[in-house]
Design a protein around this motif. Sequence first.
Motif, short mmCIF file in Angstrom:
data_model
loop_
_atom_site.label_atom_id
_atom_site.label_comp_id
_atom_site.label_asym_id
_atom_site.label_seq_id
_atom_site.Cartn_x
_atom_site.Cartn_y
_atom_site.Cartn_z
N LEU A 1 0.82 -1.21 0.00
CA LEU A 1 0.00 0.00 0.00
C LEU A 1 0.85 1.26 0.00
CD1 LEU A 1 -2.80 -1.08 2.53
CD2 LEU A 1 -3.06 -0.71 0.05
N GLY A 2 2.17 1.10 0.12
CA GLY A 2 3.04 2.25 -0.02
C GLY A 2 3.76 2.71 1.24
N ALA A 3 3.66 1.96 2.33
CA ALA A 3 4.39 2.35 3.54
C ALA A 3 5.89 2.38 3.25
CB ALA A 3 4.10 1.37 4.67
N VAL A 4 6.60 3.36 3.82
CA VAL A 4 8.05 3.44 3.60
C VAL A 4 8.82 2.61 4.62
CG1 VAL A 4 7.91 5.71 2.51
CG2 VAL A 4 8.34 5.54 5.00
N ALA A 5 8.13 2.18 5.66
CA ALA A 5 8.74 1.26 6.64
C ALA A 5 7.60 0.51 7.32
CB ALA A 5 9.56 2.03 7.68
N VAL A 6 7.85 -0.78 7.63
CA VAL A 6 6.85 -1.52 8.39
C VAL A 6 7.44 -1.78 9.78
CG1 VAL A 6 5.65 -2.57 6.47
CG2 VAL A 6 7.63 -3.72 7.44
N MET A 7 6.59 -1.64 10.81
CA MET A 7 7.06 -1.66 12.18
C MET A 7 6.27 -2.65 13.01
SD MET A 7 7.48 2.51 12.30
CE MET A 7 8.74 2.56 13.55
N PRO A 8 6.61 -3.94 12.87
CA PRO A 8 5.89 -4.95 13.64
C PRO A 8 6.25 -4.88 15.12
CG PRO A 8 7.75 -5.94 12.51
CD PRO A 8 7.66 -4.52 12.02
N LEU A 9 5.29 -5.25 15.94
CA LEU A 9 5.53 -5.28 17.38
C LEU A 9 6.25 -6.56 17.77
CD1 LEU A 9 3.36 -7.52 18.46
CD2 LEU A 9 1.79 -5.59 18.44
N GLY A 10 7.01 -6.49 18.85
CA GLY A 10 7.57 -7.68 19.47
C GLY A 10 6.56 -8.25 20.45
N ALA A 11 5.88 -7.35 21.16
CA ALA A 11 4.85 -7.71 22.15
C ALA A 11 4.00 -6.45 22.34
CB ALA A 11 5.49 -8.13 23.46
N PRO A 12 2.84 -6.59 23.01
CA PRO A 12 2.02 -5.38 23.18
C PRO A 12 2.79 -4.23 23.86
CG PRO A 12 0.71 -7.32 23.68
CD PRO A 12 2.13 -7.79 23.47
N ILE A 13 2.40 -3.02 23.50
CA ILE A 13 3.05 -1.80 23.99
C ILE A 13 3.19 -1.79 25.51
CG2 ILE A 13 2.70 0.68 24.27
CD1 ILE A 13 1.35 0.67 21.50
N GLY A 14 4.38 -1.52 25.98
CA GLY A 14 4.59 -1.32 27.40
C GLY A 14 4.67 -2.58 28.24
N THR A 15 4.57 -3.75 27.59
CA THR A 15 4.60 -4.99 28.38
C THR A 15 6.02 -5.43 28.75
OG1 THR A 15 4.62 -6.32 26.37
CG2 THR A 15 2.47 -5.90 27.38
N GLY A 16 7.00 -5.04 27.94
CA GLY A 16 8.36 -5.51 28.21
C GLY A 16 8.52 -7.01 28.07
N LEU A 17 7.66 -7.64 27.28
CA LEU A 17 7.72 -9.10 27.11
C LEU A 17 8.71 -9.52 26.02
CD1 LEU A 17 3.92 -9.99 27.47
CD2 LEU A 17 5.75 -10.38 29.14
N GLY A 18 9.33 -8.56 25.37
CA GLY A 18 10.32 -8.91 24.36
C GLY A 18 9.69 -9.29 23.03
N ILE A 19 10.33 -10.21 22.32
CA ILE A 19 9.84 -10.61 21.00
C ILE A 19 9.13 -11.94 21.16
CG2 ILE A 19 10.50 -11.14 18.63
CD1 ILE A 19 12.94 -9.34 19.02
N LEU A 20 7.81 -11.90 21.19
CA LEU A 20 7.05 -13.12 21.51
C LEU A 20 7.10 -14.14 20.38
CD1 LEU A 20 3.90 -11.58 23.26
CD2 LEU A 20 5.82 -12.79 24.31
N ASN A 21 7.26 -13.69 19.16
CA ASN A 21 7.24 -14.62 18.04
C ASN A 21 8.34 -14.30 17.04
OD1 ASN A 21 6.63 -16.27 15.89
ND2 ASN A 21 4.41 -15.97 16.03
N PRO A 22 9.56 -14.70 17.35
CA PRO A 22 10.69 -14.42 16.46
C PRO A 22 10.49 -15.00 15.06
CG PRO A 22 11.47 -15.20 18.59
CD PRO A 22 9.97 -15.38 18.59
N HIS A 23 9.78 -16.10 14.98
CA HIS A 23 9.54 -16.72 13.67
C HIS A 23 8.81 -15.77 12.73
CE1 HIS A 23 9.16 -20.17 11.00
NE2 HIS A 23 7.90 -19.84 10.80
N ASN A 24 7.80 -15.08 13.24
CA ASN A 24 7.09 -14.12 12.41
C ASN A 24 7.98 -12.95 12.00
OD1 ASN A 24 4.66 -15.38 12.12
ND2 ASN A 24 3.50 -14.04 13.48
N ILE A 25 8.80 -12.49 12.93
CA ILE A 25 9.70 -11.38 12.58
C ILE A 25 10.65 -11.81 11.47
CG2 ILE A 25 11.45 -9.78 13.45
CD1 ILE A 25 8.57 -9.30 14.54
N GLU A 26 11.16 -13.02 11.56
CA GLU A 26 12.04 -13.52 10.51
C GLU A 26 11.32 -13.61 9.17
OE1 GLU A 26 13.58 -17.14 12.38
OE2 GLU A 26 15.60 -16.28 12.14
N LEU A 27 10.06 -14.05 9.20
CA LEU A 27 9.29 -14.12 7.95
C LEU A 27 9.11 -12.74 7.35
CD1 LEU A 27 6.36 -16.69 8.53
CD2 LEU A 27 8.14 -16.79 6.79
N ILE A 28 8.80 -11.77 8.19
CA ILE A 28 8.62 -10.40 7.70
C ILE A 28 9.91 -9.89 7.06
CG2 ILE A 28 8.21 -8.00 8.41
CD1 ILE A 28 6.24 -9.14 10.52
#
Lengths: 261, 261, 261, 261
Positions: free
Chosen positions: B150-177
């Motif tokens: 759709l034209g975004a100049v950067a995509v910014m996936p979350l690691g975990a919900p905002i402010g939780t400090g839970l880190g990257i809950l699903n590294p597999h998805n981040i790698e896919l992205i």
Amino acid sequence: MTMTVAQADSLIVDGVELPSRLIMGTGGLSSFDTLRDALVASGTSLTTVALRRYAPGEASLFGLLTELGIKVLPNTAGCFTAREAVLTAELGREALETDWVKLEVIADETTLLPDTAELFEATEQLVQRGFKVFAYTNDDPVAALRLQDLGAVAVMPLGAPIGTGLGILNPHNIELIVSRATVPVVLDAGIGTASEATLAMELGCDAVLLATAVTRAHDPERMARAFRLAVEAGYLARRGGRIPRRALARASSPMAGRADL
Amino acid sequence: MTMTVAQADSLIVDGVELPSRLIMGTGGLSSFDTLRDALVASGTSLTTVALRRYAPGEASLFGLLTELGIKVLPNTAGCFTAREAVLTAELGREALETDWVKLEVIADETTLLPDTAELFEATEQLVQRGFKVFAYTNDDPVAALRLQDLGAVAVMPLGAPIGTGLGILNPHNIELIVSRATVPVVLDAGIGTASEATLAMELGCDAVLLATAVTRAHDPERMARAFRLAVEAGYLARRGGRIPRRALARASSPMAGRADL
Amino acid sequence: MTMTVAQADSLIVDGVELPSRLIMGTGGLSSFDTLRDALVASGTSLTTVALRRYAPGEASLFGLLTELGIKVLPNTAGCFTAREAVLTAELGREALETDWVKLEVIADETTLLPDTAELFEATEQLVQRGFKVFAYTNDDPVAALRLQDLGAVAVMPLGAPIGTGLGILNPHNIELIVSRATVPVVLDAGIGTASEATLAMELGCDAVLLATAVTRAHDPERMARAFRLAVEAGYLARRGGRIPRRALARASSPMAGRADL
Amino acid sequence: MTMTVAQADSLIVDGVELPSRLIMGTGGLSSFDTLRDALVASGTSLTTVALRRYAPGEASLFGLLTELGIKVLPNTAGCFTAREAVLTAELGREALETDWVKLEVIADETTLLPDTAELFEATEQLVQRGFKVFAYTNDDPVAALRLQDLGAVAVMPLGAPIGTGLGILNPHNIELIVSRATVPVVLDAGIGTASEATLAMELGCDAVLLATAVTRAHDPERMARAFRLAVEAGYLARRGGRIPRRALARASSPMAGRADL
């Protein structure tokens, strides 16, 4: 980049101040130049050298370490019994004129896991003979405390078996060791990449020791630099006081005051 | 410590070069001096500012960012619909004279999770209106690609919900992205400590965005410095080529050649 | 072994009682006899059948399901758009005389991940046409709630991409979905082994759907039986009320009263 | 539900056949009736009893176990030295007329972690005195092999410290132990919920021992039944041959043959 090593407190072991909290192994690099570049990039102050692999031709290694101001920590890699380890340590003390020794006594060549029974015996004997023992051990909190009680100047639990790159398999044990040890705790073995070294420091370790993760990396110099920063990042994060983990989200600023549209 | 930011390649977004790969939020710090110290320590080149929380009194914030040479990335935090987000972005463009916008459209106040349906619509409209959209999204690889298309100049996936400090809950998805995106991927939200930022970069992210992890830390300045090093460590480690993970141990030097005792 | 399925409360979906909480897929098994044995061993009450792969020769499959008293859940596997999915569902309703449909709309053949935008549209249309939609979706809590709001009778988040056997990559999201959904939540896709099915139920899922984990196992019948027990174990454990996790040890009986030696 | 315990191979320890692979502890339940219900629901064939907590009033416990056909495994819980453990075992043998003993020698009351040095010594002495030693140990593969070499009839590594409910902290170590042991491996301690027991069996353990996870659960009887099924599920799954983990998705049936729309 204004951050310098001196801004982080130095590591003190056996009364000696080490500016860097990254301890490097030297095995596994074929090229002397690559080793030099990696050592410089790592910023290390202390480097292990395998006594049983020490050969006359390696004189240049010690020359390099002297030139770079890096202290030598001889190790007993390749020893399977307390007797072998003590003999190896004695030969090393004579050759290298240091009473520091990284004590490794492994159980077998398949797992390279430490043999704690032999470790206890070797530590006892080495301490009696005046050595300063850096004890490489498994991640059992009981064994770590025993080694400390026997006089080790540092305990060095593994994150995972040597050379596996599996990281820290049991962070809970490392935390238990850190919470109970009074001597420095060095995470030793198993580290594969930078984030794991950062984690080790966040768990409260005082330093990280690694070899394969740098020497067998695609680009050892770059990886050495990565680990240098990773260790410092973890040290700062531990002292910076991380936010608690929360099950639910929390906005970084209150929603209440937001502008109407 | 000779390592400098310049040694790592800069991040390029929308044709603009950003020396630092750590993007900072500004919300949550009560003291202006603490914010300044944290921003300086982070080394950041880009900072998000919540448009709906922007108030005249915050003029000093923009003064500070200008003084420090930090670029502003207005965000639409607090918006629940595409309509709200587009209006907010327009107000921001007028006030701040930039067509960059970090697009946040959240589904509810409990999870603060992105609402992808509204995101898609808002992205489409904002791109048509000439905005450069940095799209904050969940970790769904399909949504990330859609936003890019759709034209975004950067995509910014979350690691975990905002402010939780839970880190990257699903590294597999981040790698896919990362493996499929052609625009920069910024890990945004959920980071609690340095090792998680290092991991994000090792997974192949181009940058890390965080706020709470610094602003709510015990010592924000120290934590900001930790994250600066952590992001750089992860960037280097990704490029240094980590060793493969192995199930069994491997000595750093061959056992064969060891000295007899 | 006196434990029977009847001891666990049945699953109720769309007002229909299903004695088993294990839903099986039928694809991937070459031998009809092996499929029969696996279905019997699984104890399943509901089985998905791919409409777009349904062929006259498969008449025997429906005969088998009727004989075993297993209800059929037609699915729209292989559809990439809402339009395709709706058409497929209509053909299925006519052929199989059921208004139940497992809605699958995937984004691409590489990841087989659901396309939520198409899912929302297809769900809306199918509900309007009188279908009872079991919606296969990603693990985004926002998407799951949206599908429920659009009228799905069950939401079916993935644990990991189809056929990967990676288990439940993000248990936090599954817990969020469970805590907010009012329709049954079925963990669908990604399961590789029994413990993961048990975990799904412990997280609060109402049922587990799997195919590959049984049909591609070395011994499908044995694996089917394993999953049957695993799902029931997890269901009971969730209701049995597990002990809290503790950082420190706790003896199972007090140390105080122990005998002197 | 036609699955019965007899369908799974029995566990053989010290030449004795045990139909159930779930070993139960008896400590921690205040009500005798609740204990009876939990034992029945667990289907256990073998139950540990703490010798140092054995009191005349507990005669009824042994009556119950006899009535239920459950074998008794006396343990040395609460012993801190080899000497204490050997004395306790001797008293137990006399009182309970069995040469089986679960050997526990713990290092301290905070962690309740095993003291391997004392364990080795106690095992040696007990074997010489004709005991059949079930050795509770940490998860160090070297210690487990040593105990086997000293004559233990079963090795019982912990998943996590006693009573923590943290599950299996280091599955890699459990796999190493299983791959090298020739006597039965029993996962002992740390289990909190059913999926962890299933995992233990999937890793190749021959049995699971737990107490707190049942006795301190909200509903001990239901949890006991959950663990019974969980252990059997894991046993079957190990033998059923799970599918390999894959990084990318794989459809359960080929996309090629799907119907045109």
